[in-house]
Design an enzyme around this catalytic site. Sequence first.
Site, PDB file in Angstrom:
ATOM      1  N   LEU A 262      11.158  -6.609   3.975  1.00  0.00           N
ATOM      2  CA  LEU A 262      11.441  -7.400   5.173  1.00  0.00           C
ATOM      3  C   LEU A 262      12.839  -8.014   5.243  1.00  0.00           C
ATOM      4  O   LEU A 262      13.181  -8.640   6.238  1.00  0.00           O
ATOM      5  CB  LEU A 262      10.388  -8.508   5.319  1.00  0.00           C
ATOM      6  CG  LEU A 262       8.962  -7.988   5.542  1.00  0.00           C
ATOM      7  CD1 LEU A 262       7.980  -9.145   5.690  1.00  0.00           C
ATOM      8  CD2 LEU A 262       8.888  -7.075   6.761  1.00  0.00           C
TER       9      LEU A 262
ATOM     10  N   GLU B  65       0.719   6.768   7.341  1.00  0.00           N
ATOM     11  CA  GLU B  65       1.707   6.497   6.292  1.00  0.00           C
ATOM     12  C   GLU B  65       1.284   7.133   4.972  1.00  0.00           C
ATOM     13  O   GLU B  65       2.092   7.760   4.279  1.00  0.00           O
ATOM     14  CB  GLU B  65       1.901   4.980   6.134  1.00  0.00           C
ATOM     15  CG  GLU B  65       2.569   4.371   7.353  1.00  0.00           C
ATOM     16  CD  GLU B  65       2.738   2.873   7.290  1.00  0.00           C
ATOM     17  OE1 GLU B  65       3.584   2.360   8.040  1.00  0.00           O
ATOM     18  OE2 GLU B  65       2.034   2.198   6.524  1.00  0.00           O
TER      19      GLU B  65
ATOM     20  N   SER C 217       0.838  -1.207   0.000  1.00  0.00           N
ATOM     21  CA  SER C 217       0.000   0.000   0.000  1.00  0.00           C
ATOM     22  C   SER C 217       0.874   1.257   0.000  1.00  0.00           C
ATOM     23  O   SER C 217       0.548   2.250  -0.663  1.00  0.00           O
ATOM     24  CB  SER C 217      -0.986   0.008   1.176  1.00  0.00           C
ATOM     25  OG  SER C 217      -0.298   0.093   2.388  1.00  0.00           O
ATOM     26  N   ASN C 218       1.992   1.211   0.703  1.00  0.00           N
ATOM     27  CA  ASN C 218       2.898   2.372   0.677  1.00  0.00           C
ATOM     28  C   ASN C 218       3.516   2.551  -0.705  1.00  0.00           C
ATOM     29  O   ASN C 218       3.596   3.673  -1.209  1.00  0.00           O
ATOM     30  CB  ASN C 218       4.006   2.206   1.719  1.00  0.00           C
ATOM     31  CG  ASN C 218       3.532   2.568   3.108  1.00  0.00           C
ATOM     32  OD1 ASN C 218       3.386   3.739   3.434  1.00  0.00           O
ATOM     33  ND2 ASN C 218       3.253   1.560   3.932  1.00  0.00           N
TER      34      ASN C 218
ATOM     35  N   HIS D 156       8.868   2.994   9.489  1.00  0.00           N
ATOM     36  CA  HIS D 156       8.629   1.967  10.509  1.00  0.00           C
ATOM     37  C   HIS D 156       7.319   2.300  11.219  1.00  0.00           C
ATOM     38  O   HIS D 156       7.086   3.457  11.579  1.00  0.00           O
ATOM     39  CB  HIS D 156       9.793   1.937  11.506  1.00  0.00           C
ATOM     40  CG  HIS D 156       9.677   0.800  12.466  1.00  0.00           C
ATOM     41  ND1 HIS D 156      10.068  -0.485  12.151  1.00  0.00           N
ATOM     42  CD2 HIS D 156       9.149   0.738  13.712  1.00  0.00           C
ATOM     43  CE1 HIS D 156       9.796  -1.284  13.173  1.00  0.00           C
ATOM     44  NE2 HIS D 156       9.247  -0.562  14.134  1.00  0.00           N
TER      45      HIS D 156
ATOM     46  N   ASP E  97      16.779  -0.057  11.940  1.00  0.00           N
ATOM     47  CA  ASP E  97      15.855   0.800  12.696  1.00  0.00           C
ATOM     48  C   ASP E  97      16.572   1.860  13.541  1.00  0.00           C
ATOM     49  O   ASP E  97      15.989   2.430  14.455  1.00  0.00           O
ATOM     50  CB  ASP E  97      14.925  -0.012  13.611  1.00  0.00           C
ATOM     51  CG  ASP E  97      13.917  -0.838  12.826  1.00  0.00           C
ATOM     52  OD1 ASP E  97      13.663  -0.490  11.651  1.00  0.00           O
ATOM     53  OD2 ASP E  97      13.373  -1.798  13.385  1.00  0.00           O
TER      54      ASP E  97
ATOM     55  N   ASN F  66      13.492   4.542   5.144  1.00  0.00           N
ATOM     56  CA  ASN F  66      12.558   3.482   5.529  1.00  0.00           C
ATOM     57  C   ASN F  66      11.425   4.103   6.333  1.00  0.00           C
ATOM     58  O   ASN F  66      11.583   5.181   6.907  1.00  0.00           O
ATOM     59  CB  ASN F  66      13.291   2.448   6.401  1.00  0.00           C
ATOM     60  CG  ASN F  66      12.398   1.288   6.805  1.00  0.00           C
ATOM     61  OD1 ASN F  66      11.600   0.784   6.007  1.00  0.00           O
ATOM     62  ND2 ASN F  66      12.520   0.861   8.049  1.00  0.00           N
TER      63      ASN F  66
HETATM   64  C1  GRF Z   1       3.848  -0.638   6.808  1.00  0.00           C
HETATM   65  O1  GRF Z   1       3.126  -0.499   7.986  1.00  0.00           O
HETATM   66  C2  GRF Z   1       5.262  -0.123   6.986  1.00  0.00           C
HETATM   67  O2  GRF Z   1       5.374   0.883   7.935  1.00  0.00           O
HETATM   68  C3  GRF Z   1       5.989  -1.327   7.479  1.00  0.00           C
HETATM   69  O3  GRF Z   1       5.382  -2.424   6.848  1.00  0.00           O
HETATM   70  C4  GRF Z   1       4.057  -2.090   6.457  1.00  0.00           C
HETATM   71  C5  GRF Z   1       3.959  -2.364   4.986  1.00  0.00           C
HETATM   72  O4  GRF Z   1       2.655  -2.187   4.489  1.00  0.00           O
HETATM   73  N1  GRF Z   1       7.399  -1.172   7.300  1.00  0.00           N
HETATM   74  P1  GRF Z   1       2.421  -2.136   2.924  1.00  0.00           P
HETATM   75  O5  GRF Z   1       3.052  -3.374   2.315  1.00  0.00           O
HETATM   76  O6  GRF Z   1       3.031  -0.890   2.396  1.00  0.00           O
HETATM   77  O7  GRF Z   1       0.931  -2.161   2.743  1.00  0.00           O
END
Ligand code: GRF
Length: 197
Positions: A93, A182, A20-21, A112, A153, A110
């Site tokens: 990840l 986000e 989604s980001n 978080h 982090d 990044n």
């Molecule tokens: C988000 O909450 C981001 O902060 C974290 O992992 C999640 C990823 O969500 N690092 P998406 O794949 O962007 O929906």
Amino acid sequence: MTMVRDMNKRIAVFASGNGSNAENLIKYFKESSHGAEVVLAVCNRPDAPVIEKAKRLGVETCIMTRADINDRDLMLGVLEQHSVDIVVLAGFLLMVPPFLIERYRDRIVNIHPSLLPKYGGKGMYGANVHKAVVEAGETETGITIHFVSENYDEGRIIFQARTAVDPSDTPADVERKIHQLERQHYAQIIRDTLIGL
Ligand code: GRF
């Protein structure tokens, strides 16, 4: 005929999951006045929904295994081939190899889903973070956008935003609130910090 490269900064998004980001970033930077464009989505999982999202929005995707990502010549070669200026992690990840951090020093960020340094470090990703926040009885949580350094982090914090955690909130409720923050901030902060507009 010589090709003149436009002045837009070129972003590669690294993601492992839903995306989604990544989707928000791609859409935001399609607006030409935002000074950058997402030219590549790198993903380590062939079945991750982020791949379809990126393709649908016309962004080239590259599926790379952990071994590929850790192969210096291959990894840097892919980024060079796409003339990538900025690397944005969005739900990625895997550990980022040191050579990548070094090459993109101060140009790799990044997001978080907590108020670092709280709920950061090993095992603290996605739903694990929101579960830990609820179990600890926190009354607020938030997001942290930070540069990526060799210690996970722990890179320099660029921006944090907060949201309340209500006593009745489940981890899924917290996750929704975090995604909203986000969506509201990530692209804008990248623009302000790395594009310099
Ligand atoms: C988000 O909450 C981001 O902060 C974290 O992992 C999640 C990823 O969500 N690092 P998406 O794949 O962007 O929906």
